[in-house]
Design an enzyme around this catalytic site. Structure first.
Site, PDB file in Angstrom:
ATOM      1  N   CYS B  35       0.818  -1.213   0.000  1.00 42.47           N
ATOM      2  CA  CYS B  35       0.000   0.000   0.000  1.00 42.47           C
ATOM      3  C   CYS B  35       0.853   1.265   0.000  1.00 42.47           C
ATOM      4  CB  CYS B  35      -0.902   0.037   1.216  1.00 42.47           C
ATOM      5  SG  CYS B  35      -2.040  -1.334   1.303  1.00 42.47           S
ATOM      6  N   CYS B 106      -3.143   9.305   5.820  1.00 44.39           N
ATOM      7  CA  CYS B 106      -2.030   9.144   6.765  1.00 44.39           C
ATOM      8  C   CYS B 106      -2.531   9.313   8.192  1.00 44.39           C
ATOM      9  CB  CYS B 106      -0.932  10.167   6.484  1.00 44.39           C
ATOM     10  SG  CYS B 106      -0.182   9.965   4.864  1.00 44.39           S
TER      11      CYS B 106
END
Lengths: 401, 307
Positions: B35, B106
């Site tokens: 990822c 994030c």
């Protein structure tokens, strides 16, 4: 950043001061429209024809009339492919490679999904070399156009375009090459070649952005993409971007002068940079074909760290480079070129491209060599995939993948 | 270049609490190298007071992933476990003075790692999450529950936002419809999807539209027994073998350990630089076949006792 070290020349180059000097009168003294029937226009028209001859010389083309000025590489790519499809409407297949620039790939995808064309995307091996068997198998008399790049923008790997063009001609397909990265870096003589069309972009060879050209071999069936006025012999309508065209002409002239340097001094600097990094940093490798590459391009995959973080730390140290990391572009997938070559994900995210130019100095390369190992070590000290004390990767398998 | 705040830059260039926490009694690991970002969060929790005495992280990822991890550790040290659990990804993003929309995932990764670590501390099985919620994005291993959390916490309303916050749908795009379904369900539940009070002249209101006949609910996929699951894995690998053999290699199933499927590549595949791609292909096939997220690993990584 004004004193920064610029190693992102495959993205864009600095406009050469001599190029700028050639362009400036086109904004002031020679401002006429080249299509106008008066002296103001004629003066500009003459300069455009001078520029056309410079580009002809750089490409080794037989005739200056084979050069069509465009807005850049993407327009040239789109024009070439759409022209061939329109000129040969019964042929419904396109051959390209998996590592092309989006200027070709995105158009092919559109043509496949919306217009029903069959697109053959030729794979590459782990060094980025084209699978010649797959290429041969894809060729048939159903193919309208083959569009394959001369050299890859990320790795610099060079394709055997002359051979590819000859093979395409054997089945009657038009052969186009996106040579945006290779023009000005490697010698060309299109007059003796089987290449029908070639795209180039000014800002990759020290001309300004927004200018490019499409080489169209004399006698090739051509259909314009932009229709309107009679500019460029009706092959690209729209008032000419005269200052930029003259800039491209000047840049082409300079590129011929500097090509020897590009292949000796610049290449040697590139090799020194590469060897020093490989020697100082564990778990990294050069991507692409090390033996057949553009002389200015070096792409190193640093394992177990991510490219954007590398670029941020390089930038902080005054060094500009580029990355195949997804995070730099806002996309979520790493570079399609790295994936096509089968570069493992452990390394694809950390692929970093250093692209030099004739402006690059020895001192700059020394500075980069001094800085890079520390940056890589710092990021690896933060990475869960890296065993800091042992200086090697470790197993890390998050539960929530 | 991304427009990062000074706070993001500060936490990226000088991360706080990075490294290994040897005395950790809670560890949360999320993300994956496929990822492009992964986070290992380590906590030292006082069992008497439930206070997080220390926190450290290791992050593989971009500037905002490292900054989000650093900020998270600063935010949770000194809090009790229950207090920490109330933190959301929005809190992390706000602490950093904001993140670019494309980088919000994030902050989500930070919040998910915190939940995983606390689940680990409490002895709960975090991996069961995937069984609670349907796996929506197979490319990035994102389930419906994670999308629901991101939508609810952040007030997301579009597919693009869901991708920015969770990465779901950011690759092959085949899950876009599913994501939109989850999104609509959550919005309907929270009341964020309300019919317009008035409609434009010349158009009809929602009340004038006859709803389509409701479709029969698709039967839920039955949970496989261990034997069925093993057979499904074996048949998926058998289906893939001819293609791999055509390339001069081979693949063999060695062991199944929960979510970890160990295989051995041989012939041309062994040592081939593209073997990671082959492993990934096998993994995608198994995820598709089983309807659950599994990891395919080389047999060489099998724990010693299993081998």
């Amino acid at each position: 950043m004004s004193q920064g070290i610029y190693l992102d020349n495959n993205a864009t180059t600095r406009v050469d001061p001599e190029v700028l000097q050639e362009m400036l009168p086109l904004f002031t003294e020679h401002f006429g429209n080249p299509s106008s029937m008066h002296g103001f226009g004629a003066a500009v028209g003459g300069k455009i024809e001078w520029a056309r001859k410079q580009v002809q010389a750089l490409l080794g083309a037989a005739h200056d009339s084979e050069i069509v000025f465009t807005s850049g590489g993407t327009e040239s790519d789109n024009t070439a492919i759409l022209s061939a499809l329109e000129a040969y409407p019964k042929k419904r297949e396109i051959v390209t490679s998996v590592v092309e620039h989006p200027g070709v790939l995105a158009l092919c995808e559109y043509l496949e999904k919306k217009r029903g064309y069959t697109v053959h995307r030729i794979p590459v091996d782990n060094k980025g070399n084209l699978d010649m068997e797959a290429y041969r198998a894809a060729l048939s008399d159903r193919v309208a156009i083959v569009s394959i790049m001369w050299a890859n923008n990320e790795t610099g790997t060079i394709f055997p375009v002359e051979e590819l063009a000859r093979m395409a001609k054997e089945v009657g397909a038009v052969f186009h090459t996106d040579a945006v990265q290779s023009v000005g870096k490697i010698p060309m003589k299109l007059a003796d070649s089987a290449i029908d069309m070639l795209s180039l972009s000014g800002h990759k060879l020290h001309a300004p952005k927004g200018i490019g050209a499409l080489y169209v071999k004399r006698g090739l069936r051509f259909r314009p993409m932009l229709r309107g006025g009679h500019q460029e012999r009706s092959r690209r309508a729209g008032t000419e971007n005269a200052p930029a065209i003259v800039g491209l002409g000047a840049a082409a002239q300079l590129a011929l002068v500097h090509m020897g340097e590009e292949n000796t001094r610049v290449k040697a600097l590139r090799d020194r940079l590469e060897q020093a990094i490989l020697a100082a940093v564990p778990s990294c490798f050069v991507t692409g074909n090390p033996d057949d590459r553009l002389p200015n391009t070096c792409n190193i995959a640093f394992e177990y760290i991510e490219g954007e973080a590398i670029l941020l730390l390089l930038n902080e140290a005054g060094i500009a480079a580029s990355s195949g990391s997804a995070c730099t572009s806002g996309s979520l997938e790493p570079s399609h070129v790295m994936r096509a070559m089968g570069v493992p994900y452990t390394a694809a995210h950390g692929a970093t491209r250093f692209s030099l130019s004739r402006d690059t100095t020895e001192e700059e390369i020394d500075r980069v060599i001094a800085v890079v190992p520390g940056i890589i070590a710092k990021l690896r000290s933060l990475s869960p995939y890296w065993q800091q004390e042992a200086g090697r990767p470790k197993e890390f398998a998050p539960v929530y993948s | 270049m991304w427009n990062y705040t000074d706070k993001v830059k500060e936490h990226f260039f000088n991360p706080k609490n990075s490294g290994v926490l040897d005395s950790a009694n809670a560890v949360g690991e999320v993300g994956s190298i496929t990822c492009g970002d992964a986070l290992r969060l380590m906590l030292k929790v006082d069992p008497d007071t439930q206070i997080i005495l220390d926190a450290k992280f290791q992050t593989f990822g971009c500037g905002s992933a490292i900054a989000s991890s650093s900020a998270l550790t600063e935010m949770i040290i000194g809090k009790t476990v229950d207090e920490a659990l109330t933190l959301t990804n929005r809190d992390i993003a706000e602490y950093l003075g904001g993140l670019p929309p494309e980088k919000m995932h994030c902050s989500v990764m930070g919040a998910e790692a915190l939940r995983a670590a606390i689940a680990n501390y409490k002895g709960e099985a975090w991996e069961d999450d995937h069984e609670e919620g349907e796996l929506v994005c197979k490319c990035f291993g994102v389930d419906a529950a994670m999308i629901e959390r991101a939508v609810t916490v952040n007030g997301l309303t579009t597919l693009e936002e869901v991708t920015h916050y969770t990465k779901a749908g950011g690759s092959c795009q085949t899950c876009h419809e599913k994501i939109e379904e989850v999104l609509e369900e959550v919005l309907a539940k929270t009341g964020a999807l309300k019919p317009a009070a008035r409609h434009a002249p010349g158009t009809v209101g929602l009340d004038a539209i006859k709803p389509l006949e409701p479709k029969a609910e698709p039967a839920a996929a039955p949970k496989l027994t261990n034997v069925q699951r093993m057979q499904a894995i074996m048949s998926a690998i058998e289906e893939m073998r001819p293609q791999i053999q055509r390339d001069g290699g081979d693949v063999e199933l060695v062991d199944i350990d929960g979510k970890d499927i160990y295989v051995r590549l041989s012939g041309a595949c062994s040592g081939c630089s593209q073997s990671a791609g082959t492993m990934m292909g096998v993994q995608m096939k198994l995820v598709e076949k089983l309807g659950e997220f599994v990891r395919v690993k080389p047999a060489s990584l099998m724990p010693a006792h299993a081998g």
